[in-house]
Design an enzyme around this catalytic site. Sequence first.
Site, short mmCIF file in Angstrom:
data_model
loop_
_atom_site.label_atom_id
_atom_site.label_comp_id
_atom_site.label_asym_id
_atom_site.label_seq_id
_atom_site.Cartn_x
_atom_site.Cartn_y
_atom_site.Cartn_z
N ASP A 1 76.47 39.81 61.06
CA ASP A 1 75.34 39.43 61.91
C ASP A 1 75.86 39.01 63.28
O ASP A 1 75.27 39.32 64.31
CB ASP A 1 74.58 38.23 61.31
N GLU B 1 78.51 40.04 64.83
CA GLU B 1 78.90 41.19 65.65
C GLU B 1 77.67 41.94 66.17
O GLU B 1 77.63 42.40 67.31
CB GLU B 1 79.79 42.12 64.83
N TYR C 1 55.07 55.02 51.94
CA TYR C 1 54.96 55.88 50.77
C TYR C 1 53.98 57.04 50.90
O TYR C 1 53.72 57.74 49.93
CB TYR C 1 54.58 55.05 49.54
N CYS D 1 55.07 1.78 39.78
CA CYS D 1 56.10 2.77 39.49
C CYS D 1 56.31 2.87 37.97
O CYS D 1 56.56 1.85 37.32
CB CYS D 1 57.40 2.37 40.18
S1 IVH Z 1 49.21 55.55 47.57
C1 IVH Z 1 45.72 57.97 49.07
N1 IVH Z 1 51.45 54.40 46.84
O1 IVH Z 1 47.91 50.03 46.37
C2 IVH Z 1 46.97 57.21 48.81
N2 IVH Z 1 49.60 52.99 47.33
O2 IVH Z 1 45.44 49.71 44.89
C3 IVH Z 1 46.72 55.80 48.44
N3 IVH Z 1 50.09 50.59 47.14
O3 IVH Z 1 45.73 50.63 49.04
C4 IVH Z 1 47.86 54.91 48.40
N4 IVH Z 1 52.20 50.81 46.54
O4 IVH Z 1 47.95 49.40 49.54
C5 IVH Z 1 50.17 54.20 47.21
N5 IVH Z 1 53.51 53.52 46.20
C6 IVH Z 1 52.25 53.35 46.58
C7 IVH Z 1 51.70 52.05 46.71
C8 IVH Z 1 50.36 51.91 47.09
C9 IVH Z 1 51.23 49.95 46.81
C10 IVH Z 1 48.81 49.92 47.45
C11 IVH Z 1 48.10 50.47 48.66
C12 IVH Z 1 46.74 50.88 48.13
C13 IVH Z 1 46.61 50.03 46.91
C14 IVH Z 1 45.63 50.58 45.93
#
Ligand code: IVH
Length: 697
Positions: free
Chosen positions: A50, A52, A243, A433
């Site tokens: 950290d 550096e 994701y 107490c």
């Molecule tokens: S896919 C159309 N992937 O879960 C695609 N959602 O209960 C929709 N979430 O609103 C989302 N991890 O906030 C997806 N690996 C993941 C996820 C994920 C958490 C959340 C996301 C979504 C909620 C639904």
Amino acid sequence: MYNTSKLKSLQSLTTTYLSQPHKIELGPLKELLKFHEYQYYVASEPFISDFEYDQLYQHLITIESANSSLISKDSPSQRVGNSLNNSFETVAHLVPMLSLENSYNAEDLIDFDRKAKEGASLEEITYCVEPKFDGASISLLYENDLLVRACTRGDGVAGEDITNNIKQIRSIPLSIPLLENGIQQMEIRGEVIMSKKAFADFNEKLKEKQIATLANPRNAAAGSLRMKDPKEVASRNLDAFIYHISYFLPAPKTTLSPLLSSHSGSLELLWNMGFRSPQKEKKIIKGVEKVISFCSEFEAQRDSLPYEIDGLVIKVNDFALQEKLGMTSHHPRWAIAYKFKARQATTILESVEFQVGRTGAVTPVAKLKAVALGGVTVSSISMHNEEYIKEKDLRLGDTVIIERAGDVIPQIVQSIPKLRTGKEKIIQFPTNCPVCNALLEKEEAEAVWRCNSPLCTAQIIERIIHFVSKDAMDIKSFGEANIRKFYELGLLTNIPSLYQLDFSKITGLEGFGKKSIDNLNAAIEVSKTQPLYRLIYALGIRFVGETTAKTIASHIQHILDLKDFTEEQLQSFDDVGIKVATSIYQFFHEPKNIELIESLEKLGLNMIQTNDTAVDGNLAGLNFLFTGTLTQLKRSEAEAMVESRGGHILGGVSSKLNYLVVGEDAGSKLEKAKKIASIKIISEADFVELINSNSKS
Ligand code: IVH
């Protein structure tokens, strides 16, 4: 994201410029900082320390402040937003943010798979399964390689613009190679999370400041996104997993990345672009049976992850199939969430025990009918203070809902008044107490009742327990039970008595053979050389936690210098407000406390600050790295020993390294270090000797 040759060239660039930062130009400097941010925040494999990184970063600020026209939008310096500049305007998502359908068991998944097979007219479907991150969802928009907007989910159609706050999250790149992958504009979805470690640290800080702690990492992450001050967001160490690509606009006259034909491919592309996508966590699985067994295996390992997840998401992998299946107005038909079992349980609040802590605070502890919760049996939970009991209207005999999120300490969520029989009793807080019977007192604007008697045995014992604890003087082999036993036997009477133990009286006590007495003696001796901040923390000054103790130590040379600071001077220290300053001031103006410190000094404890800015530390200016398993010392202890003597710990082997300390089963670092002649390779025993020598070798 970086191929081997690029990685090598960036590493060698780092080595060159760490020793002569003035020679590097702005372009390569920004590239280097971006690289090290990626290694640290996304790949979790830091190459430099950290310290550096800060040196390089400081150099960037120096160049940019000399000529502000050189500041580009994606410069690492642009993460730091101006204070209080957030307005959170409502902005429409390019594609609505849908929710997911939930499943809880194998039947639900089989049902989902059946419908997907029917819709796709296929015998078997290939899924991509990944964690369902338990945080707050976000949508990011990138245009022509730059992050242009970040927003919350909102109502799914439009969310709030939180760009300034999102820029504080170091695993979210400010610029990405979009055009290179044939894309001009891209909207992506992910989850902002707070790791279990960041959450525990954050709550610890709140506790130090006597602010109510947060119930779980999800609340902490969600609450952080709408903070007015981006600097506060930065201090919370948030992280983000990306994701989903919800939209992309191909760039004219370019070839689109072939990875954009499946979900797993898109995760790989996101990873290659520098995002923390679940690239390593994802699993491609053919057929629902294997999906089901994967889900139960994963659920069993849930607690070993460094962040919270509340389930898995099962997605049809092929994009063409996803298209074919389509979506409802609520959720896509190509994905389903598999929700893990809840970590809530109901039980009976049977009785209350009032415990006296080291500051005299009396804490009510609920004794519950034992119940299994998230893999452990819970039978007692702190109820914090009288207010807490009143606010939640908790009564003896109540049925209560309790919750435990991961490593987080269980909490009582609420009582269920509907289930009352009429026999429940109001919880009476004691007036005296429970240990020494002194009248309890409560300061105005404070929630806790306190026993202020200096003779209260409970407090004396708790103070000794705190003094020897891991984050304080860390006297190993001195567990809580031993301290209580020694106190009862009159072997311990107060803190200095720890250093005046009559070992002949311990010999023969159950569990104390020659070896354990030698270990105890050695641990007590080692504790005398602990860095000053540990002693400050160990003294148990109210509101002074580990972080504040470090700050205080960095401003003094000898602990008793603190007698000479006014409250105003103390308040000028980072993180020290009126309350903390008053407490420190009072502590160092109480003759009994000064007497205690003086007697500890006579007994040989270190009272002097030797931090890394001190030039007289015997390791000042030297860089260390540890590899393999150490047998005498813990890695963290050894590192602290280096830092307290002015040395630095490096993140990897480079020509900047002065000493590589080699433990058992050392691997690639040792091989690498052998190739650099200037590095001294030493054993753990050599290291201990070096630490104890006074000369700067
Ligand atoms: S896919 C159309 N992937 O879960 C695609 N959602 O209960 C929709 N979430 O609103 C989302 N991890 O906030 C997806 N690996 C993941 C996820 C994920 C958490 C959340 C996301 C979504 C909620 C639904």
